[in-house]
Write a protein that holds these residues in place. Structure first.
Motif, PDB file in Angstrom:
ATOM      1  N   GLY A  62       0.639  -1.300   0.241  1.00 33.79           N
ATOM      2  CA  GLY A  62       0.130   0.023   0.216  1.00 33.79           C
ATOM      3  C   GLY A  62       0.851   1.316  -0.241  1.00 33.79           C
ATOM      4  N   TRP A  63       2.434   1.290   0.414  1.00 35.36           N
ATOM      5  CA  TRP A  63       3.059   3.041   0.874  1.00 35.36           C
ATOM      6  C   TRP A  63       3.282   2.348  -0.554  1.00 35.36           C
ATOM      7  CZ3 TRP A  63       3.759   6.654   3.393  1.00 35.36           C
ATOM      8  CH2 TRP A  63       4.754   7.177   3.527  1.00 35.36           C
ATOM      9  N   ALA A  64       3.620   2.082  -1.321  1.00 31.21           N
ATOM     10  CA  ALA A  64       4.559   1.840  -2.313  1.00 31.21           C
ATOM     11  C   ALA A  64       3.237   2.373  -3.485  1.00 31.21           C
ATOM     12  CB  ALA A  64       5.320   0.192  -3.386  1.00 31.21           C
ATOM     13  N   GLY A  65       2.478   1.884  -3.731  1.00 30.35           N
ATOM     14  CA  GLY A  65       1.409   2.219  -4.491  1.00 30.35           C
ATOM     15  C   GLY A  65       0.577   3.886  -3.698  1.00 30.35           C
ATOM     16  N   PHE A  66       0.675   3.867  -2.562  1.00 30.64           N
ATOM     17  CA  PHE A  66       0.448   5.563  -2.129  1.00 30.64           C
ATOM     18  C   PHE A  66       1.835   6.670  -2.907  1.00 30.64           C
ATOM     19  CE2 PHE A  66       1.570   8.858   1.051  1.00 30.64           C
ATOM     20  CZ  PHE A  66       0.757   9.776   1.000  1.00 30.64           C
ATOM     21  N   LYS A  67       2.844   6.190  -3.306  1.00 31.76           N
ATOM     22  CA  LYS A  67       4.159   7.190  -3.375  1.00 31.76           C
ATOM     23  C   LYS A  67       3.062   7.385  -4.976  1.00 31.76           C
ATOM     24  CE  LYS A  67       6.909   4.781  -1.696  1.00 31.76           C
ATOM     25  NZ  LYS A  67       8.803   4.314  -0.965  1.00 31.76           N
ATOM     26  N   GLU A  68       3.187   7.202  -5.319  1.00 30.38           N
ATOM     27  CA  GLU A  68       2.695   6.877  -7.335  1.00 30.38           C
ATOM     28  C   GLU A  68       1.744   7.065  -7.593  1.00 30.38           C
ATOM     29  OE1 GLU A  68       4.827   5.335  -9.471  1.00 30.38           O
ATOM     30  OE2 GLU A  68       5.846   3.903  -7.818  1.00 30.38           O
ATOM     31  N   LEU A  69       0.359   7.300  -6.423  1.00 28.59           N
ATOM     32  CA  LEU A  69      -1.251   8.171  -6.523  1.00 28.59           C
ATOM     33  C   LEU A  69      -1.286   9.089  -5.971  1.00 28.59           C
ATOM     34  CD1 LEU A  69      -2.785   4.478  -6.358  1.00 28.59           C
ATOM     35  CD2 LEU A  69      -2.469   5.772  -8.138  1.00 28.59           C
ATOM     36  N   ASN A  70      -2.290   9.732  -6.760  1.00 29.04           N
ATOM     37  CA  ASN A  70      -2.663  11.124  -5.772  1.00 29.04           C
ATOM     38  C   ASN A  70      -4.258  11.135  -4.895  1.00 29.04           C
ATOM     39  OD1 ASN A  70      -0.703  12.666  -6.139  1.00 29.04           O
ATOM     40  ND2 ASN A  70      -1.674  13.313  -7.763  1.00 29.04           N
ATOM     41  N   ILE A  71      -4.175   9.778  -3.640  1.00 35.51           N
ATOM     42  CA  ILE A  71      -5.509   9.742  -3.842  1.00 35.51           C
ATOM     43  C   ILE A  71      -6.456   9.670  -2.123  1.00 35.51           C
ATOM     44  CG2 ILE A  71      -5.061   7.319  -4.318  1.00 35.51           C
ATOM     45  CD1 ILE A  71      -2.629   6.418  -2.579  1.00 35.51           C
ATOM     46  N   VAL A  72      -7.190   9.485  -1.635  1.00 37.94           N
ATOM     47  CA  VAL A  72      -7.932   9.048  -0.239  1.00 37.94           C
ATOM     48  C   VAL A  72      -7.823   8.095   0.358  1.00 37.94           C
ATOM     49  CG1 VAL A  72     -10.179   8.932   1.157  1.00 37.94           C
ATOM     50  CG2 VAL A  72      -9.981  10.202  -1.661  1.00 37.94           C
ATOM     51  N   LEU A  73      -7.622   7.958   1.846  1.00 33.94           N
ATOM     52  CA  LEU A  73      -6.433   7.085   2.667  1.00 33.94           C
ATOM     53  C   LEU A  73      -7.852   6.568   3.723  1.00 33.94           C
ATOM     54  CD1 LEU A  73      -3.222   8.190   2.539  1.00 33.94           C
ATOM     55  CD2 LEU A  73      -3.508   6.223   0.660  1.00 33.94           C
ATOM     56  N   LEU A  74      -7.764   5.658   3.618  1.00 33.78           N
ATOM     57  CA  LEU A  74      -8.445   5.121   5.483  1.00 33.78           C
ATOM     58  C   LEU A  74      -6.876   4.700   5.553  1.00 33.78           C
ATOM     59  CD1 LEU A  74     -10.565   5.329   7.405  1.00 33.78           C
ATOM     60  CD2 LEU A  74     -11.373   2.722   5.919  1.00 33.78           C
ATOM     61  N   LEU A  75      -7.115   5.424   6.691  1.00 36.97           N
ATOM     62  CA  LEU A  75      -5.682   4.376   8.014  1.00 36.97           C
ATOM     63  C   LEU A  75      -5.921   4.683   9.668  1.00 36.97           C
ATOM     64  CD1 LEU A  75      -3.449   7.262   6.694  1.00 36.97           C
ATOM     65  CD2 LEU A  75      -3.373   4.781   6.470  1.00 36.97           C
ATOM     66  N   ARG A  76      -5.474   3.656  10.414  1.00 35.49           N
ATOM     67  CA  ARG A  76      -5.909   3.656  11.417  1.00 35.49           C
ATOM     68  C   ARG A  76      -5.257   4.896  12.162  1.00 35.49           C
ATOM     69  NH1 ARG A  76      -2.673   0.592  14.884  1.00 35.49           N
ATOM     70  NH2 ARG A  76      -1.783  -0.206  12.619  1.00 35.49           N
ATOM     71  N   ASP A  77      -6.071   5.447  13.604  1.00 35.10           N
ATOM     72  CA  ASP A  77      -5.145   6.545  13.871  1.00 35.10           C
ATOM     73  C   ASP A  77      -4.777   5.874  14.782  1.00 35.10           C
ATOM     74  OD1 ASP A  77      -4.522   8.450  15.194  1.00 35.10           O
ATOM     75  OD2 ASP A  77      -6.983   9.276  15.151  1.00 35.10           O
ATOM     76  N   SER A  78      -2.838   5.410  15.042  1.00 34.22           N
ATOM     77  CA  SER A  78      -2.453   5.142  15.293  1.00 34.22           C
ATOM     78  C   SER A  78      -0.839   5.670  15.898  1.00 34.22           C
ATOM     79  CB  SER A  78      -1.899   3.840  15.621  1.00 34.22           C
ATOM     80  OG  SER A  78      -0.932   3.510  13.849  1.00 34.22           O
ATOM     81  N   GLU A  79       0.613   6.355  16.506  1.00 31.22           N
ATOM     82  CA  GLU A  79       1.226   6.753  16.612  1.00 31.22           C
ATOM     83  C   GLU A  79       2.037   6.187  15.433  1.00 31.22           C
ATOM     84  OE1 GLU A  79       4.964   7.828  19.486  1.00 31.22           O
ATOM     85  OE2 GLU A  79       2.838   6.496  20.684  1.00 31.22           O
ATOM     86  N   LYS A  80       2.107   5.950  15.432  1.00 30.31           N
ATOM     87  CA  LYS A  80       3.167   5.004  13.882  1.00 30.31           C
ATOM     88  C   LYS A  80       2.770   5.743  12.635  1.00 30.31           C
ATOM     89  CE  LYS A  80       4.201   0.767  11.464  1.00 30.31           C
ATOM     90  NZ  LYS A  80       4.365  -0.247  11.463  1.00 30.31           N
ATOM     91  N   ASN A  81       0.874   5.548  12.000  1.00 36.42           N
ATOM     92  CA  ASN A  81       0.565   6.525  11.324  1.00 36.42           C
ATOM     93  C   ASN A  81       0.014   7.668  10.884  1.00 36.42           C
ATOM     94  OD1 ASN A  81      -0.254   3.681  10.252  1.00 36.42           O
ATOM     95  ND2 ASN A  81      -2.367   3.576  10.358  1.00 36.42           N
ATOM     96  N   ARG A  82       0.948   8.649  12.482  1.00 38.14           N
ATOM     97  CA  ARG A  82       0.381   9.603  12.058  1.00 38.14           C
ATOM     98  C   ARG A  82       1.571  10.256  11.696  1.00 38.14           C
ATOM     99  NH1 ARG A  82      -4.258  13.221  13.062  1.00 38.14           N
ATOM    100  NH2 ARG A  82      -6.091  11.998  14.270  1.00 38.14           N
ATOM    101  N   LYS A  83       3.143   9.298  12.290  1.00 37.86           N
ATOM    102  CA  LYS A  83       4.509  10.037  11.961  1.00 37.86           C
ATOM    103  C   LYS A  83       4.790   9.673  10.461  1.00 37.86           C
ATOM    104  CE  LYS A  83       8.759   8.960  13.286  1.00 37.86           C
ATOM    105  NZ  LYS A  83       9.951   8.843  14.775  1.00 37.86           N
TER     106      LYS A  83
END
Length: 298
Positions: A33-54
């Motif tokens: 997903g991270w590799a795809g994210f860097k290729e696209l302009n998109i909408v993300l659903l992310l778990r609200d965690s300290e790791k993801n926030r960072k």
């Protein structure tokens, strides 16, 4: 919100599509997903965690990224992301080795997420225009020792014992295949080859049979695949099928010297035989990715 979908061109830059498209991506914090994210302009659903926030701190004010902090198991969170989206790339969910330690949670998470996505797409007034890409796994057909080590998408579902991750992926895949959606596809991922893979020391490494055939999909190829599948020239007959994905012959390894059986030996599931291979199609969709098998229609 609408954004340009982009993919890397031969010169290393970004090529914008002619049309504005909104892409909803799940699992953006994972390797594929991270590799795809860097290729696209998109909408993300992310778990609200300290790791993801960072991890996504640099994108909070990026106009090309819409982040929804939520949970795939909550329908309303999924619905927020599906609304207005042209594509849904469902990469997210619980994977091994966590799945080995939390099997019940894995099945609940992965199957509920699939159902929420299907229900959210069906709730849209343009449901027949939304294209849904589900990332499955080659683990759905189990261990592949000789003489059945060359996997085909038409092979019987034969999950390895104790593989709760594969169980969850089979159930989730069936939710999409039986959904009645006009546009869906299941891409069964092989092993993802990412830079820190050797740091993932876990007993799961001993699940691999010594004589088994391994095929890898690099994280870069996997990301390009997600980006390029959103291009407007993907053919109509690509959809409503199952595919195995990988990075090609140079990423296959085996202790066996046996060669693959002829493609004509494959009898895919469904009412008609498949006459065209998918390797050329996915090679075009992902600049390097090829496929280990022919497509199968439900």
């Amino acid at each position: 919100m609408c954004y340009y979908t982009s993919c890397n061109n031969a010169n290393g830059g970004k090529t914008l599509m002619a049309e504005k498209k909104t892409v909803f991506l799940t699992g953006a914090s994972g390797h594929m997903g991270w590799a795809g994210f860097k290729e696209l302009n998109i909408v993300l659903l992310l778990r609200d965690s300290e790791k993801n926030r960072k991890k996504f701190a640099n994108y909070l004010n990026d106009p090309s990224v819409k982040i929804v902090w939520g949970d795939l198991k909550k329908y309303d969170d999924v619905l927020k992301c599906v609304e207005g989206s042209d594509y849904v790339l469902h990469v997210g969910g619980m994977v091994s080795p966590s799945a080995d330690y939390y099997p019940t949670k894995t099945i609940q998470t992965n199957t509920t997420a699939a159902k929420n996505i299907v229900d959210a797409v069906k709730a849209q007034p343009n449901k027949d225009d939304i294209k849904v890409v589900y990332i499955g796994t080659v683990a759905e057909t189990g261990d592949r020792n000789a003489p059945i080590h060359w996997a085909r998408t038409g092979d019987p579902i034969k999950i390895s014992i104790y593989d709760h991750y594969a169980i969850s992926k089979v159930i989730a895949e069936s939710i999409f295949a039986e959904s009645g959606l006009k546009y869906w596809v299941s891409l069964r991922q092989s092993g993802i080859l990412y830079p820190d893979i050797l740091k993932n020391i876990d007993p799961i490494m001993f699940h691999v049979p010594i004589n088994g055939v391994l095929e890898w999909a690099t994280v870069e190829d996997s990301g390009r695949l997600l980006a390029n599948i959103c291009e407007p020239d993907v053919p109509e007959d690509f959809w409503r099928k199952f595919y195995n994905i990988g990075s090609g012959k140079e990423y296959c390894s085996s202790a066996l010297s046996a060669s693959a059986p002829p493609r004509s030996s494959l009898m895919p599931t469904g009412s008609s035989s498949v006459t065209s291979t998918v390797s050329g199609m996915l090679t075009r969709i992902s600049s390097r990715s090829t496929c280990t098998s022919e497509p199968t229609s439900p």
